[in-house]
Design a protein around this motif. Structure first.
Motif, PDB file in Angstrom:
ATOM      1  N   THR A  14       7.500  -1.591   4.074  1.00 48.41           N
ATOM      2  CA  THR A  14       7.649  -1.858   5.513  1.00 48.41           C
ATOM      3  C   THR A  14       6.973  -0.755   6.333  1.00 48.41           C
ATOM      4  OG1 THR A  14       9.873  -2.489   4.849  1.00 48.41           O
ATOM      5  CG2 THR A  14       9.394  -2.566   7.199  1.00 48.41           C
ATOM      6  N   ILE A  15       7.248   0.485   5.956  1.00 47.47           N
ATOM      7  CA  ILE A  15       6.681   1.598   6.721  1.00 47.47           C
ATOM      8  C   ILE A  15       5.162   1.641   6.533  1.00 47.47           C
ATOM      9  CG2 ILE A  15       6.684   4.144   6.995  1.00 47.47           C
ATOM     10  CD1 ILE A  15       9.215   2.788   8.063  1.00 47.47           C
ATOM     11  N   TYR A  16       4.717   1.365   5.319  1.00 44.70           N
ATOM     12  CA  TYR A  16       3.271   1.370   5.056  1.00 44.70           C
ATOM     13  C   TYR A  16       2.576   0.331   5.935  1.00 44.70           C
ATOM     14  CZ  TYR A  16      -1.130   1.448   2.498  1.00 44.70           C
ATOM     15  OH  TYR A  16      -2.446   1.573   2.161  1.00 44.70           O
ATOM     16  N   ARG A  17       3.149  -0.857   5.993  1.00 38.73           N
ATOM     17  CA  ARG A  17       2.548  -1.931   6.797  1.00 38.73           C
ATOM     18  C   ARG A  17       2.530  -1.559   8.281  1.00 38.73           C
ATOM     19  NH1 ARG A  17       1.342  -6.828   4.835  1.00 38.73           N
ATOM     20  NH2 ARG A  17       1.750  -7.841   6.827  1.00 38.73           N
ATOM     21  N   MET A  18       3.608  -0.956   8.715  1.00 41.95           N
ATOM     22  CA  MET A  18       3.673  -0.552  10.120  1.00 41.95           C
ATOM     23  C   MET A  18       2.612   0.504  10.427  1.00 41.95           C
ATOM     24  SD  MET A  18       4.760   1.790  12.478  1.00 41.95           S
ATOM     25  CE  MET A  18       6.230   2.665  12.758  1.00 41.95           C
ATOM     26  N   GLU A  30      -1.477   6.278   3.451  1.00 45.70           N
ATOM     27  CA  GLU A  30      -0.701   6.795   2.310  1.00 45.70           C
ATOM     28  C   GLU A  30      -0.143   8.191   2.614  1.00 45.70           C
ATOM     29  OE1 GLU A  30      -3.313   6.520  -1.061  1.00 45.70           O
ATOM     30  OE2 GLU A  30      -3.211   4.322  -1.005  1.00 45.70           O
ATOM     31  N   ASP A  31      -1.004   9.028   3.211  1.00 46.70           N
ATOM     32  CA  ASP A  31      -0.558  10.392   3.545  1.00 46.70           C
ATOM     33  C   ASP A  31       0.583  10.375   4.555  1.00 46.70           C
ATOM     34  OD1 ASP A  31      -2.422  11.387   1.871  1.00 46.70           O
ATOM     35  OD2 ASP A  31      -3.865  11.988   3.405  1.00 46.70           O
ATOM     36  N   ILE A  32       0.442   9.504   5.559  1.00 48.50           N
ATOM     37  CA  ILE A  32       1.472   9.442   6.610  1.00 48.50           C
ATOM     38  C   ILE A  32       2.803   8.973   6.015  1.00 48.50           C
ATOM     39  CG2 ILE A  32       2.178   8.232   8.724  1.00 48.50           C
ATOM     40  CD1 ILE A  32      -0.830   8.308   9.549  1.00 48.50           C
ATOM     41  N   VAL A  33       2.741   7.919   5.201  1.00 44.97           N
ATOM     42  CA  VAL A  33       3.987   7.396   4.607  1.00 44.97           C
ATOM     43  C   VAL A  33       4.623   8.467   3.718  1.00 44.97           C
ATOM     44  CG1 VAL A  33       4.992   5.574   3.186  1.00 44.97           C
ATOM     45  CG2 VAL A  33       3.156   5.036   4.755  1.00 44.97           C
ATOM     46  N   GLN A  34       3.775   9.155   2.969  1.00 43.87           N
ATOM     47  CA  GLN A  34       4.280  10.232   2.104  1.00 43.87           C
ATOM     48  C   GLN A  34       4.970  11.305   2.957  1.00 43.87           C
ATOM     49  OE1 GLN A  34       4.472  10.620  -1.038  1.00 43.87           O
ATOM     50  NE2 GLN A  34       4.451  12.796  -1.530  1.00 43.87           N
ATOM     51  N   GLU A  35       4.338  11.670   4.062  1.00 44.61           N
ATOM     52  CA  GLU A  35       4.898  12.700   4.951  1.00 44.61           C
ATOM     53  C   GLU A  35       6.250  12.259   5.526  1.00 44.61           C
ATOM     54  OE1 GLU A  35       2.014  14.057   7.847  1.00 44.61           O
ATOM     55  OE2 GLU A  35       3.542  15.210   8.894  1.00 44.61           O
TER      56      GLU A  35
ATOM     57  N   ARG B  58      -1.927  -3.911   6.453  1.00 46.50           N
ATOM     58  CA  ARG B  58      -2.269  -3.892   5.023  1.00 46.50           C
ATOM     59  C   ARG B  58      -0.999  -3.642   4.223  1.00 46.50           C
ATOM     60  NH1 ARG B  58      -5.857   0.306   6.213  1.00 46.50           N
ATOM     61  NH2 ARG B  58      -7.905  -0.390   6.855  1.00 46.50           N
ATOM     62  N   SER B  59      -0.991  -4.176   3.022  1.00 44.00           N
ATOM     63  CA  SER B  59       0.142  -3.877   2.130  1.00 44.00           C
ATOM     64  C   SER B  59      -0.300  -2.836   1.123  1.00 44.00           C
ATOM     65  CB  SER B  59       0.579  -5.146   1.402  1.00 44.00           C
ATOM     66  OG  SER B  59       1.150  -6.025   2.315  1.00 44.00           O
ATOM     67  N   PRO B  60       0.635  -2.021   0.651  1.00 42.06           N
ATOM     68  CA  PRO B  60       0.237  -1.027  -0.364  1.00 42.06           C
ATOM     69  C   PRO B  60      -0.077  -1.722  -1.681  1.00 42.06           C
ATOM     70  CG  PRO B  60       2.609  -0.998  -0.037  1.00 42.06           C
ATOM     71  CD  PRO B  60       2.057  -1.947   0.972  1.00 42.06           C
TER      72      PRO B  60
END
Lengths: 168, 153
Positions: A14-18, A30-35, B58-60
């Motif tokens: 969900t957060i990745y898509r947002m 990816e970096d932002i979600v990881q952070e 996008r989806s992961p």
């Protein structure tokens, strides 16, 4: 840390898509979600509690996104890099149409003010007005007004996509 | 009732209008074709833009395993990095001051006989003694601070 692991699995996508709705590329997303999740992890480690994890994650993610996009805009102005490169995926297997489609939407969203853009993105996530107000810091009573105004602004910019969608 | 504003229509679309108002708005729209038209247009617009934005997401490819980056130093690790002598000093300094303030060895109070006599004499003197015994001295001083006259009763 069981609670954290569960939240990570539950909300990662969900957060990745947002995050990807902001003009960021895959690596940045990816970096932002990881952070975001590192912040949540440290928050739990220091004994903190989160009452509404979903809202908390959205709030942290949106702040990082706004900062990242803002910082990059400044850098781009200085370096005069071609605007078309922004937010375009580096992967070659994605269809050009899809890239173009995404580019148009990103461009339209970038014309909005930061808080309007955030509100529209959160709205597309299906969040309630209360959640949108909590995350964006806009007053609850102003959410519908700002939202309808932002949607009206997007209408002419996404005219072609909009009519295509209606005709489908 | 006045025609609905975009703001009110948006609230209605998103189910954010209180039920009492919602009923009123629907009643108004049934009687006002313009508002009903605007309602449908705004519904289409909101829905389409929502879908367009969703389509841009996008989806992961997969959910990666969570790992804390090495660059982020955990608060407990930060503490571990402090040199041992600083930790010991930080502990001993307040302990020393507390000990110094609360415990003073070898200072037992043992007054001499003379001290006791002086103390008793001091206690026995009445503040009004001078008046009672008419032992009041009057001095007259000039501008330069010299004593011109001195009288004792």
């Amino acid at each position: 840390m069981e609670q954290f692991n569960e939240l990570y699995k539950q909300h990662f996508t969900t957060i990745y898509r947002m995050v990807s709705k902001f003009s960021v590329n895959r690596h940045e997303a990816e970096d932002i979600v990881q952070e975001v999740f590192v912040k949540l992890y440290l928050h739990y480690e220091s004994g903190g509690e989160v009452q509404y994890p979903k809202t908390w994650l959205y709030k942290v993610a949106s702040n990082i996104c706004i900062n990242t996009v803002g910082r990059r805009k400044q850098t781009l102005q200085i370096e005069a890099v071609n605007e078309s490169e922004v937010g375009v995926s580096e992967r070659f297997d994605i269809k050009i149409e899809e890239i173009e489609h995404r580019k148009i939407i990103m461009k339209a969203l970038s014309t909005l003010k930061a808080h309007e853009k955030l509100m529209v993105i959160l709205y597309s996530e299906g969040l309630s007005y209360k959640e949108i107000a909590d995350i964006s810091g806009v007053r609850f009573s102003s959410v519908s007004k700002s939202l309808s105004r932002a949607l009206e602004k997007l209408k002419p910019l996404l005219k072609n996509q909009y009519y295509e969608m209606l005709n489908q | 009732m006045k025609c609905l504003t975009n703001n009110q229509i948006q609230q209605l679309l998103d189910g954010e209008t209180p039920s009492v108002l919602s009923e009123k708005y629907h009643q108004h729209m049934n009687a006002c074709p313009q508002c009903l038209e605007r309602y449908h247009q705004q519904k289409e617009l909101a829905q389409s833009i929502k879908e367009l934005i969703i389509s841009s997401a996008r989806s992961p490819e997969r959910i990666p395993e969570f790992r804390i980056p090495k660059t982020i130093i955990h608060p407990t690790r930060k503490f571990r990095q402090i040199p041992g002598w600083i930790k010991v000093a930080a502990l001993l300094i307040p302990v020393f001051f507390v000990w110094k303030m609360s415990f003073k060895p070898g200072e037992d109070f043992k007054p001499s006989e003379e001290n006791i006599r002086m103390y008793e004499m001091g206690n026995s003197i009445d503040a009004n003694t001078a008046f009672q015994e008419n032992m009041i001295t009057t001095k007259v001083i000039n501008k330069d601070g010299k004593v011109i006259k001195c009288e004792t009763n």
